[in-house]
Design a protein around this motif. Structure first.
Motif, PDB file in Angstrom:
ATOM      1  N   LEU A 187      23.442  23.888 -16.016  1.00 25.47           N
ATOM      2  CA  LEU A 187      22.583  22.775 -16.396  1.00 25.47           C
ATOM      3  C   LEU A 187      21.398  23.259 -17.225  1.00 25.47           C
ATOM      4  O   LEU A 187      20.735  24.227 -16.869  1.00 25.47           O
ATOM      5  N   LEU A 188      21.145  22.601 -18.355  1.00 28.42           N
ATOM      6  CA  LEU A 188      20.076  22.972 -19.292  1.00 28.42           C
ATOM      7  C   LEU A 188      20.261  24.400 -19.785  1.00 28.42           C
ATOM      8  O   LEU A 188      19.283  25.089 -20.115  1.00 28.42           O
ATOM      9  N   GLY A 189      21.499  24.857 -19.874  1.00 33.45           N
ATOM     10  CA  GLY A 189      21.786  26.233 -20.246  1.00 33.45           C
ATOM     11  C   GLY A 189      21.252  26.600 -21.618  1.00 33.45           C
ATOM     12  O   GLY A 189      21.392  25.851 -22.581  1.00 33.45           O
ATOM     13  N   GLY A 190      20.625  27.770 -21.700  1.00 35.41           N
ATOM     14  CA  GLY A 190      20.113  28.281 -22.959  1.00 35.41           C
ATOM     15  C   GLY A 190      18.800  27.691 -23.398  1.00 35.41           C
ATOM     16  O   GLY A 190      18.238  28.107 -24.418  1.00 35.41           O
ATOM     17  N   MET A 191      18.258  26.736 -22.647  1.00 36.46           N
ATOM     18  CA  MET A 191      17.013  26.067 -23.038  1.00 36.46           C
ATOM     19  C   MET A 191      15.799  26.849 -22.550  1.00 36.46           C
ATOM     20  O   MET A 191      15.852  27.542 -21.538  1.00 36.46           O
ATOM     21  N   LEU A 192      14.696  26.703 -23.288  1.00 38.53           N
ATOM     22  CA  LEU A 192      13.414  27.132 -22.749  1.00 38.53           C
ATOM     23  C   LEU A 192      12.981  26.140 -21.681  1.00 38.53           C
ATOM     24  O   LEU A 192      13.144  24.920 -21.855  1.00 38.53           O
ATOM     25  N   GLY A 193      12.442  26.643 -20.579  1.00 40.84           N
ATOM     26  CA  GLY A 193      11.999  25.759 -19.514  1.00 40.84           C
ATOM     27  C   GLY A 193      10.904  26.415 -18.698  1.00 40.84           C
ATOM     28  O   GLY A 193      10.562  27.595 -18.895  1.00 40.84           O
ATOM     29  N   LEU A 194      10.353  25.667 -17.780  1.00 41.38           N
ATOM     30  CA  LEU A 194       9.369  26.210 -16.850  1.00 41.38           C
ATOM     31  C   LEU A 194      10.085  27.024 -15.775  1.00 41.38           C
ATOM     32  O   LEU A 194      11.243  26.737 -15.433  1.00 41.38           O
ATOM     33  N   PRO A 195       9.410  28.010 -15.206  1.00 36.30           N
ATOM     34  CA  PRO A 195       9.994  28.702 -14.050  1.00 36.30           C
ATOM     35  C   PRO A 195      10.197  27.712 -12.898  1.00 36.30           C
ATOM     36  O   PRO A 195       9.318  26.899 -12.602  1.00 36.30           O
ATOM     37  N   THR A 196      11.351  27.755 -12.280  1.00 39.19           N
ATOM     38  CA  THR A 196      11.620  26.890 -11.140  1.00 39.19           C
ATOM     39  C   THR A 196      12.351  27.672 -10.058  1.00 39.19           C
ATOM     40  O   THR A 196      12.964  28.711 -10.310  1.00 39.19           O
TER      41      THR A 196
ATOM     42  N   ASP B 145       3.258  24.724 -27.675  1.00 34.25           N
ATOM     43  CA  ASP B 145       3.865  23.406 -27.882  1.00 34.25           C
ATOM     44  C   ASP B 145       5.001  23.202 -26.896  1.00 34.25           C
ATOM     45  O   ASP B 145       6.058  23.814 -27.018  1.00 34.25           O
ATOM     46  N   ALA B 146       4.805  22.348 -25.921  1.00 32.65           N
ATOM     47  CA  ALA B 146       5.845  22.069 -24.928  1.00 32.65           C
ATOM     48  C   ALA B 146       6.707  20.886 -25.330  1.00 32.65           C
ATOM     49  O   ALA B 146       7.563  20.448 -24.564  1.00 32.65           O
ATOM     50  N   ALA B 147       6.513  20.364 -26.552  1.00 30.44           N
ATOM     51  CA  ALA B 147       7.190  19.125 -26.937  1.00 30.44           C
ATOM     52  C   ALA B 147       8.706  19.260 -26.924  1.00 30.44           C
ATOM     53  O   ALA B 147       9.422  18.294 -26.695  1.00 30.44           O
ATOM     54  N   GLY B 148       9.217  20.463 -27.170  1.00 32.46           N
ATOM     55  CA  GLY B 148      10.662  20.641 -27.226  1.00 32.46           C
ATOM     56  C   GLY B 148      11.317  20.917 -25.894  1.00 32.46           C
ATOM     57  O   GLY B 148      12.522  21.153 -25.838  1.00 32.46           O
ATOM     58  N   LEU B 149      10.550  20.882 -24.811  1.00 32.65           N
ATOM     59  CA  LEU B 149      11.129  21.157 -23.493  1.00 32.65           C
ATOM     60  C   LEU B 149      12.009  19.996 -23.043  1.00 32.65           C
ATOM     61  O   LEU B 149      11.766  18.836 -23.407  1.00 32.65           O
ATOM     62  N   PRO B 150      13.019  20.264 -22.221  1.00 32.80           N
ATOM     63  CA  PRO B 150      13.756  19.167 -21.591  1.00 32.80           C
ATOM     64  C   PRO B 150      12.813  18.235 -20.843  1.00 32.80           C
ATOM     65  O   PRO B 150      11.771  18.667 -20.320  1.00 32.80           O
ATOM     66  N   SER B 151      13.170  16.980 -20.773  1.00 32.87           N
ATOM     67  CA  SER B 151      12.240  15.967 -20.261  1.00 32.87           C
ATOM     68  C   SER B 151      11.817  16.220 -18.818  1.00 32.87           C
ATOM     69  O   SER B 151      10.692  15.885 -18.427  1.00 32.87           O
ATOM     70  N   VAL B 152      12.685  16.826 -17.999  1.00 35.60           N
ATOM     71  CA  VAL B 152      12.294  17.106 -16.626  1.00 35.60           C
ATOM     72  C   VAL B 152      11.083  18.044 -16.588  1.00 35.60           C
ATOM     73  O   VAL B 152      10.173  17.896 -15.761  1.00 35.60           O
ATOM     74  N   PHE B 153      11.012  19.006 -17.512  1.00 40.07           N
ATOM     75  CA  PHE B 153       9.884  19.931 -17.555  1.00 40.07           C
ATOM     76  C   PHE B 153       8.671  19.302 -18.234  1.00 40.07           C
ATOM     77  O   PHE B 153       7.528  19.603 -17.869  1.00 40.07           O
ATOM     78  N   LEU B 154       8.911  18.441 -19.206  1.00 40.42           N
ATOM     79  CA  LEU B 154       7.795  17.736 -19.837  1.00 40.42           C
ATOM     80  C   LEU B 154       7.019  16.917 -18.807  1.00 40.42           C
ATOM     81  O   LEU B 154       5.793  16.829 -18.862  1.00 40.42           O
ATOM     82  N   LYS B 155       7.733  16.304 -17.870  1.00 42.87           N
ATOM     83  CA  LYS B 155       7.069  15.525 -16.828  1.00 42.87           C
ATOM     84  C   LYS B 155       6.113  16.413 -16.023  1.00 42.87           C
ATOM     85  O   LYS B 155       4.991  16.003 -15.696  1.00 42.87           O
ATOM     86  N   ALA B 156       6.558  17.613 -15.709  1.00 47.44           N
ATOM     87  CA  ALA B 156       5.715  18.521 -14.937  1.00 47.44           C
ATOM     88  C   ALA B 156       4.502  18.978 -15.750  1.00 47.44           C
ATOM     89  O   ALA B 156       3.386  19.066 -15.226  1.00 47.44           O
ATOM     90  N   VAL B 157       4.711  19.276 -17.034  1.00 51.09           N
ATOM     91  CA  VAL B 157       3.597  19.689 -17.891  1.00 51.09           C
ATOM     92  C   VAL B 157       2.556  18.578 -17.968  1.00 51.09           C
ATOM     93  O   VAL B 157       1.346  18.826 -17.857  1.00 51.09           O
ATOM     94  N   ARG B 158       3.009  17.347 -18.149  1.00 48.71           N
ATOM     95  CA  ARG B 158       2.059  16.228 -18.253  1.00 48.71           C
ATOM     96  C   ARG B 158       1.259  16.057 -16.965  1.00 48.71           C
ATOM     97  O   ARG B 158       0.091  15.680 -17.004  1.00 48.71           O
ATOM     98  N   LEU B 159       1.892  16.345 -15.839  1.00 48.11           N
ATOM     99  CA  LEU B 159       1.199  16.204 -14.566  1.00 48.11           C
ATOM    100  C   LEU B 159       0.076  17.215 -14.414  1.00 48.11           C
ATOM    101  O   LEU B 159      -0.841  17.021 -13.613  1.00 48.11           O
ATOM    102  N   THR B 160       0.133  18.313 -15.166  1.00 49.11           N
ATOM    103  CA  THR B 160      -0.846  19.392 -14.992  1.00 49.11           C
ATOM    104  C   THR B 160      -1.808  19.513 -16.152  1.00 49.11           C
ATOM    105  O   THR B 160      -2.511  20.518 -16.266  1.00 49.11           O
ATOM    106  N   ARG B 161      -1.805  18.535 -17.065  1.00 46.36           N
ATOM    107  CA  ARG B 161      -2.711  18.631 -18.196  1.00 46.36           C
ATOM    108  C   ARG B 161      -4.153  18.744 -17.721  1.00 46.36           C
ATOM    109  O   ARG B 161      -4.558  18.041 -16.775  1.00 46.36           O
ATOM    110  N   PRO B 162      -4.969  19.581 -18.364  1.00 44.89           N
ATOM    111  CA  PRO B 162      -6.345  19.810 -17.899  1.00 44.89           C
ATOM    112  C   PRO B 162      -7.174  18.541 -17.837  1.00 44.89           C
ATOM    113  O   PRO B 162      -8.087  18.435 -17.020  1.00 44.89           O
ATOM    114  N   GLU B 163      -6.888  17.562 -18.718  1.00 46.86           N
ATOM    115  CA  GLU B 163      -7.707  16.344 -18.710  1.00 46.86           C
ATOM    116  C   GLU B 163      -7.438  15.453 -17.524  1.00 46.86           C
ATOM    117  O   GLU B 163      -8.120  14.449 -17.335  1.00 46.86           O
ATOM    118  N   ARG B 164      -6.454  15.765 -16.730  1.00 42.57           N
ATOM    119  CA  ARG B 164      -6.156  14.927 -15.560  1.00 42.57           C
ATOM    120  C   ARG B 164      -7.327  14.922 -14.592  1.00 42.57           C
ATOM    121  O   ARG B 164      -7.919  15.927 -14.314  1.00 42.57           O
TER     122      ARG B 164
END
Length: 339
Positions: free
Chosen positions: A259-268, A320-339
């Motif tokens: 799943l998500l093979g070969g993609m850049l992603g967050l450590p999980t 630039d995290a824009a190219g990450l799979p959407s599951v990881f984008l959700k996590a990045v958005r949750l941790t944005r410093p402006e939160r």
């Protein structure tokens, strides 16, 4: 019993007036043939998503890689990143296999028959039929979800999906002819997408309502019948968002297979059937910021999101995290410093 010749005439006349303008198409009766590369690319993208969702991806792909040769020369990671958001990343890997086979074995020219297309790696029966019909005007039987729905209603097929698929394909095949096969395939698709919709079909605007058994019965919404789907299982895991204090995020390249093979992603952590405590990728002052939910085809995923600041040579740092799979984008958005 449908009278095929008048049925085809009614539907093709409607298509001549109402055909959707799509960037991989040529207008009906224009005398122009579509670009096989663009037809193939659109069909791969549309296998698991809708036209509105796929359209910006198609436009960006063809801007960056306007021909099969330019796609062949692309880096795998670039293509996988551009595919992010379309799901089924195995299709992106197969996309490259197909493009490279066309370039290496066919001089950059797609085979113009269904059998020839089927011999390409990564091309299955549906895609071969669609490209053969739409790009090369071959009389192929092109059956997607829209066509299944149209045919199920036309014949009031009582067998539920997915068991009805062979019957629906057989019935659709009885409507195929040598006359305008590319337009015919697209006319059926357009009818299902715009008129014979999954819910609230617009029967009063349908050019072939007179031929439709479900319409005669007064319950077109009943078809196609479906077996109740089993509930998706749920999996759990932890994802770590590490920032270096300069706006960069630590990423990892996922294994090429799976799943998500070969993609850049967050450590999980592993994604398991129950929540478990997992070891973070580096020692840092990790803090929990919440959870994200994501739905894959075969399971729901709940990820606990942890964030910290730090550095690690083992990670790939990216602003630039824009190219990450959407599951990881959700996590990045949750941790944005402006939160």
């Amino acid at each position: 019993m449908i009278k095929v010749a008048p049925f085809r005439r009614r539907l093709l006349d409607w298509y001549d007036r109402e055909a959707r303008a799509l960037p991989w198409r040529t207008p009906p009766r224009s005398g122009m043939r579509p670009d096989p590369y663009r037809v193939w690319l659109s069909e791969v993208m549309l296998q698991q998503t809708t036209v509105p969702h796929a359209m910006p991806y198609f436009l960006e792909f063809t801007r960056r890689w306007p021909t099969v040769e330019t796609l062949t020369a692309a880096e795998d990671a670039e293509v996988m990143s551009a595919w992010a958001g379309l799901g089924y990343y195995a299709r992106a890997r197969n996309l490259l296999k197909t493009a490279r086979a066309v370039a290496a074995d066919h001089g950059g020219v797609f085979p113009d028959t269904e059998d020839g297309l089927l011999r390409l790696p990564g091309v299955g029966p549906y895609t071969a039929a669609a490209v053969a019909a739409i790009a090369f005007d071959r009389p192929a039987n092109v059956v997607d979800g829209n066509v299944e729905r149209v045919v199920a209603r036309l014949h009031a097929v009582e067998t539920p999906l997915p068991g009805a698929k062979p019957e629906l394909k057989h019935l659709a095949g009885g409507l195929v002819a040598a006359d305008r096969p590319g337009d015919w395939a697209q006319a059926l698709m357009d009818l299902g997408a715009t008129i014979c919709r999954p819910r609230a079909p617009l029967c009063d605007r349908c050019p072939v309502a007179v031929d439709c058994e479900a319409f005669r019965q007064g319950e077109p919404d009943r078809y196609p019948l479906r077996l109740r789907k089993a509930a998706r299982p749920r999996r759990y895991g932890t994802v770590w968002v590490l920032r270096d204090g300069q706006g960069r995020i630590g990423l990892m390249r996922r294994p090429p297979q799976g799943l998500l093979g070969g993609m850049l992603g967050l450590p999980t952590s592993e994604w398991l059937d129950a929540p478990v405590e997992a070891e973070p990728p580096i020692a840092a002052a990790w803090r929990a910021v919440g959870e994200v939910e994501h739905v894959f085809t075969h399971f729901h995923l709940t990820l606990r999101v942890m964030t910290a600041e730090g550095l690690a040579d083992s990670l790939i740092w990216d602003e630039d995290a824009a190219g990450l799979p959407s599951v990881f984008l959700k996590a990045v958005r949750l941790t944005r410093p402006e939160r």
